[in-house]
Scaffold this active site. Structure first.
Site, PDB file in Angstrom:
ATOM      1  CD  GLU A 158     -87.162 -42.325 -25.010  1.00 32.21           C
ATOM      2  OE1 GLU A 158     -86.767 -43.699 -26.172  1.00 32.21           O
ATOM      3  OE2 GLU A 158     -86.889 -42.402 -24.124  1.00 32.21           O
ATOM      4  CG  ASN A 202     -91.246 -36.429 -22.510  1.00 27.64           C
ATOM      5  OD1 ASN A 202     -90.706 -35.525 -22.371  1.00 27.64           O
ATOM      6  ND2 ASN A 202     -89.869 -37.312 -22.136  1.00 27.64           N
ATOM      7  CG  HIS A 238     -81.637 -37.912 -19.155  1.00 30.15           C
ATOM      8  ND1 HIS A 238     -82.462 -39.062 -18.000  1.00 30.15           N
ATOM      9  CD2 HIS A 238     -83.219 -38.680 -19.442  1.00 30.15           C
ATOM     10  CE1 HIS A 238     -83.696 -38.893 -18.052  1.00 30.15           C
ATOM     11  NE2 HIS A 238     -83.713 -39.053 -19.310  1.00 30.15           N
ATOM     12  CD  GLU A 268     -87.476 -38.763 -18.678  1.00 31.38           C
ATOM     13  OE1 GLU A 268     -86.419 -38.982 -19.516  1.00 31.38           O
ATOM     14  OE2 GLU A 268     -89.053 -39.494 -19.445  1.00 31.38           O
ATOM     15  CG  ASP A 270     -80.197 -38.160 -15.501  1.00 32.18           C
ATOM     16  OD1 ASP A 270     -80.117 -37.355 -16.833  1.00 32.18           O
ATOM     17  OD2 ASP A 270     -80.845 -38.755 -15.569  1.00 32.18           O
TER      18      ASP A 270
HETATM   19  C1  XIL Z   1     -86.191 -44.754 -16.816  1.00 27.71           C
HETATM   20  C2  XIL Z   1     -85.933 -44.990 -15.473  1.00 27.71           C
HETATM   21  O1  XIL Z   1     -85.728 -44.458 -14.820  1.00 27.71           O
HETATM   22  C3  XIL Z   1     -85.935 -46.474 -14.869  1.00 27.71           C
HETATM   23  O2  XIL Z   1     -85.659 -47.554 -13.799  1.00 27.71           O
HETATM   24  C4  XIL Z   1     -86.118 -48.166 -15.790  1.00 27.71           C
HETATM   25  O3  XIL Z   1     -85.826 -49.334 -15.831  1.00 27.71           O
HETATM   26  C5  XIL Z   1     -85.913 -48.108 -16.910  1.00 27.71           C
HETATM   27  O4  XIL Z   1     -86.982 -46.442 -17.834  1.00 27.71           O
HETATM   28  N1  XIL Z   1     -86.618 -41.881 -21.103  1.00 27.71           N
HETATM   29  C6  XIL Z   1     -88.046 -42.400 -20.439  1.00 27.71           C
HETATM   30  C7  XIL Z   1     -87.299 -42.472 -19.197  1.00 27.71           C
HETATM   31  O5  XIL Z   1     -88.515 -41.865 -21.040  1.00 27.71           O
HETATM   32  O6  XIL Z   1     -89.203 -44.065 -19.124  1.00 27.71           O
HETATM   33  C8  XIL Z   1     -85.984 -43.784 -18.707  1.00 27.71           C
HETATM   34  O7  XIL Z   1     -86.955 -44.110 -17.588  1.00 27.71           O
HETATM   35  C9  XIL Z   1     -85.286 -43.222 -18.808  1.00 27.71           C
HETATM   36  C10 XIL Z   1     -85.197 -42.315 -20.147  1.00 27.71           C
END
Ligand code: XIL
Length: 355
Positions: A158, A202, A238, A268, A270
């Site tokens: 990020e 990422n 996400h 990641e 979802d």
């Molecule tokens: C999130 C985890 O899933 C949580 O358990 C934690 O509290 C915060 O981080 N982007 C990312 C991940 O790159 O590391 C994040 O993971 C979600 C958003």
């Protein structure tokens, strides 16, 4: 009296039995997702937290369905760095050993992230050179410790703002104190510590062609032109069930990154649903998952898809997005949801030559 106690006990045992049955009512039958994905040469991952390895549902489901996992929180700098020379490796050591024992490939996440700066570092008031010296030590130590045991690292996470510019000033400890050079340095130091692990950049909000992904594309091209050792781009993904991405745009976007010779992974994934999910929403969610997997199995250069969690029981979504839930392939009792079967259907399709 004895008889009463005995009948109470019997009723109790029946109750407990029924409860444990209710835990998982429909364990899927083989073939499992990981086996189907392997035919497409696609790594299928999930994220796992240390606590998940105490959860029977995770322990049963993760190695059955996934052949890879990302260490969800336990390798983030704020989790393992207690001071310039102080590291807490207990949790990731345990998780990596567990993964190896279960034949899973493991992804390191993440070396540099503005949202996981060690507390002591935030307070230490160091100068640019001292901060970069720490980062060098940190990356050398952490990447070196797990050398040969992880398939990839999310080196920087990020680093772009919503417009696709590099984060500046307040929005990133690293940018504010070190300028932009930390990005390039981080990749070079990671490569020096492990010559084989694949190194990724990422980010979120970059899966379609848009201002932010344009910025990412320009950044990656700049890094490549400067011979920075970068192997791949990770799209977090996400997304919401209400407004899924335009998959034509996703395909176009993936194509421009793979055309640079980079691999692309969905890192990641979802698909969160607002309020209590209706059967219709769960079906629609399945279509969205299928959309991602269809691209993953047909597009050259897409090497993996990682779900951000095994099941709704262990998902970060309800905590991070109040009012949203039901984002994953398994429900909170580890039963497969329509999305599971939608993904399975795509993966079961015949293996085509990737284009
Ligand atoms: C999130 C985890 O899933 C949580 O358990 C934690 O509290 C915060 O981080 N982007 C990312 C991940 O790159 O590391 C994040 O993971 C979600 C958003």
């Amino acid at each position: 009296m004895k008889r009463i106690i005995r009948s109470v006990l019997v009723v109790f045992l029946i109750f407990v039995g029924a409860l444990s049955f209710a835990q998982e009512t429909a364990a899927p039958a083989p073939p499992y997702l990981r086996d189907l994905a392997a035919k497409h040469h696609l790594l299928l991952g999930t994220s796992i937290q240390r606590g998940g390895l105490n959860n029977p549902g995770v322990l049963r489901t993760a190695p059955r369905e996934f052949d890879a996992f990302t260490i969800e929180n336990e390798l983030k700098p704020a989790s393992i760095s207690g001071g310039p020379d102080s590291y807490f490796f207990y949790a990731p050591d345990y998780m990596i050993k567990w993964g190896e024992e279960h034949g899973m490939q493991i992804r390191g996440h993440t070396l540099v992230w503005h949202r996981s700066v060690p507390n002591w570092l935030l307070k230490a008031n160091l100068k640019k050179d001292q901060i970069l010296a720490f980062l060098h030590d940190y990356i050398t130590t952490v990447v070196g410790r797990y050398k040969g045991r992880l398939y990839a690292w999310d080196v920087v996470n990020e680093v772009l703002d919503e417009q696709g510019r590099l984060r500046q000033g307040k929005s990133s400890f690293w940018a504010k104190n070190c300028g932009d050079v930390y990005i390039e340095d981080a990749f070079r130091w990671a490569r020096a510590a492990d010559s084989k692990v694949r190194l990724f950049i990422n980010d979120y909000g970059v899966v379609t062609v848009n201002a932010k992904s344009n910025g990412l594309y320009a950044l990656v091209k700049r890094l490549l032109a400067r011979h920075v050792p970068i192997d791949g781009v990770g799209f977090q993904c996400h997304v919401t069930e209400q407004s899924p991405p335009n998959f034509k745009s996703v395909a176009e976007n993936i194509r421009r990154f793979t055309a640079l010779g980079l691999e692309v992974q969905i890192t990641e994934l979802d698909v969160r649903i607002k309020d209590k999910a209706t059967p219709k929403q769960l079906e629609h969610q399945g279509d969205i998952y299928a959309g991602f997997f269809r691209l993953a199995v047909t597009m050259r250069g897409v090497t993996g898809v990682t779900l951000w969690g095994v099941s709704d029981a262990v998902s970060w979504i309800p905590g991070a997005f109040p009012g949203f839930d039901s984002a994953l392939l398994f429900d909170d009792r580890f039963n497969p949801k329509p999305a599971y079967f939608a993904v399975k259907k795509v993966l079961a399709e015949s293996v085509l030559k990737k284009k």
